[in-house]
Design a protein around this motif. Structure first.
Motif, PDB file in Angstrom:
ATOM      1  N   LEU A  29       0.757  -1.258   0.078  1.00 57.24           N
ATOM      2  CA  LEU A  29      -0.158  -0.045  -0.010  1.00 57.24           C
ATOM      3  C   LEU A  29       0.939   1.077  -0.001  1.00 57.24           C
ATOM      4  CD1 LEU A  29      -3.023  -0.655   2.486  1.00 57.24           C
ATOM      5  CD2 LEU A  29      -3.111  -0.543   0.057  1.00 57.24           C
ATOM      6  N   ALA A  32       2.147   1.519  -3.415  1.00 58.91           N
ATOM      7  CA  ALA A  32       1.123   2.109  -4.339  1.00 58.91           C
ATOM      8  C   ALA A  32       0.842   3.581  -4.257  1.00 58.91           C
ATOM      9  CB  ALA A  32      -0.049   1.413  -4.135  1.00 58.91           C
ATOM     10  N   LEU A  33       0.990   4.317  -2.841  1.00 62.54           N
ATOM     11  CA  LEU A  33       0.712   5.583  -2.760  1.00 62.54           C
ATOM     12  C   LEU A  33       1.477   6.508  -3.591  1.00 62.54           C
ATOM     13  CD1 LEU A  33      -0.431   6.390   0.942  1.00 62.54           C
ATOM     14  CD2 LEU A  33      -1.697   6.663  -1.167  1.00 62.54           C
ATOM     15  N   ARG A 109      -5.454   7.605   2.170  1.00 63.56           N
ATOM     16  CA  ARG A 109      -5.419   6.134   2.281  1.00 63.56           C
ATOM     17  C   ARG A 109      -6.507   5.920   3.418  1.00 63.56           C
ATOM     18  NH1 ARG A 109      -2.713   3.877   6.433  1.00 63.56           N
ATOM     19  NH2 ARG A 109      -2.148   1.920   5.416  1.00 63.56           N
ATOM     20  N   THR A 138      -5.466   4.850  -1.718  1.00 62.61           N
ATOM     21  CA  THR A 138      -5.377   3.692  -1.703  1.00 62.61           C
ATOM     22  C   THR A 138      -6.414   3.150  -0.545  1.00 62.61           C
ATOM     23  OG1 THR A 138      -3.623   3.562   0.270  1.00 62.61           O
ATOM     24  CG2 THR A 138      -3.144   3.310  -2.197  1.00 62.61           C
ATOM     25  N   THR A 249      -7.210  -4.745  -2.364  1.00 61.90           N
ATOM     26  CA  THR A 249      -6.721  -3.647  -2.057  1.00 61.90           C
ATOM     27  C   THR A 249      -6.891  -3.004  -3.411  1.00 61.90           C
ATOM     28  OG1 THR A 249      -4.369  -4.565  -2.891  1.00 61.90           O
ATOM     29  CG2 THR A 249      -4.902  -4.124  -0.529  1.00 61.90           C
ATOM     30  N   VAL A 251      -6.301   1.003  -5.839  1.00 63.24           N
ATOM     31  CA  VAL A 251      -5.838   2.393  -6.069  1.00 63.24           C
ATOM     32  C   VAL A 251      -6.709   3.104  -6.907  1.00 63.24           C
ATOM     33  CG1 VAL A 251      -3.859   3.395  -6.599  1.00 63.24           C
ATOM     34  CG2 VAL A 251      -3.469   1.172  -5.614  1.00 63.24           C
TER      35      VAL A 251
END
Length: 257
Positions: A29, A32-33, A109, A138, A249, A251
């Motif tokens: 995570l 991915a940010l 997030r 996310t 998860t 995005v």
């Protein structure tokens, strides 16, 4: 939430974050940010501040990390844990009405929060509101309807999962709906991932699933037969143990125009 309940919940969150599965998806995570120095990032439902130091390290001294949680006890703990990070601010606030202006964040997030909220769709719309054009969000949630616990007594395993879905977790199936919620809130869905979180030993599963406590609630509610449930629990403890649940998860990105 009482002080005792808050401490219990903090201990539970720390155990979950410290598990192998917890550390693994949290690393993913964070990556991915795509955090950059100078970014502003919002952590909605930050709890005791578990993830805030890593966010602070990624955005640097010129960035800003804002943690939001509805529980003052969690906020107090998060402030204590992030005292060495001057770029971190913690606020008491509702995920359905964030204490932030429009378009103030580059990243946001929410980690295992939507499953507990009264209106997950409204919370996702709030994430959309506070993000700037091009901003990323996310989301991570389990889908408790997929919880499978191996046992000779499969009927009790299935009844246990049904009880979690119907009585324990408010939005037990929200994991599978994350991409849809992002789309409906105006995000472009960048990626969707699903993994089976696997438990191979009883103690690691108990730290997350809290099986005796949940089973007790279930037989007290008439959802499980108590003698059968006690025998089921004893069998799980004796082993061999195997359980799995699907964890989603996603995005999303705010369109530039």
């Amino acid at each position: 939430m009482t002080a005792s309940n808050t401490l219990d919940q903090i201990a539970y969150l720390d155990r979950a974050a410290g598990s192998d599965a917890g550390r693994s998806y949290k690393r993913e995570l964070l990556a991915a940010l795509d955090l950059r120095p100078g970014h502003t990032v919002v952590d909605v439902g930050c709890g005791p501040g578990t993830d805030l130091p890593a966010l602070a390290a990624a955005v640097g001294a010129g960035g800003s990390v804002v943690g939001v949680d509805h529980d003052p006890g969690m906020v107090e703990q998060a402030r204590t844990r992030t005292a060495a990070h001057p770029c971190v601010t913690i606020r008491v606030g509702d995920a359905h009405a964030l204490p932030l202006d429009d378009a103030v964040a580059d990243r946001a997030r929410s980690d295992r929060v939507l499953q507990h909220l009264a209106d997950p769709a409204a919370a996702v719309r709030e994430l959309r509101r506070v993000l700037r054009p091009g901003g990323l969000v996310t989301l991570a949630e389990p889908d408790w309807d997929t919880l499978a616990i191996d046992a000779a007594d499969l009927a009790t395993s299935r009844a246990y999962t049904r009880f979690i879905v119907s009585e324990v977790v408010r939005n037990a199936c929200v994991g599978r709906g994350l991409a849809r919620l992002l789309h409906e809130a105006g995000f472009v869905v960048e990626s969707v991932a699903a993994r089976a979180v696997l438990f191979r030993d009883h103690d690691s599963a108990e730290a997350i699933l809290r099986m005796p406590a949940v089973a007790r609630r279930a037989w007290q509610a008439g959802a499980l037969d108590e003698p059968a449930a006690r025998a089921w629990l004893a069998g799980l403890e004796q082993g061999p143990f195997l359980a799995a649940v699907t964890f989603f998860t996603v995005v999303g990105r705010v369109p530039e125009h």
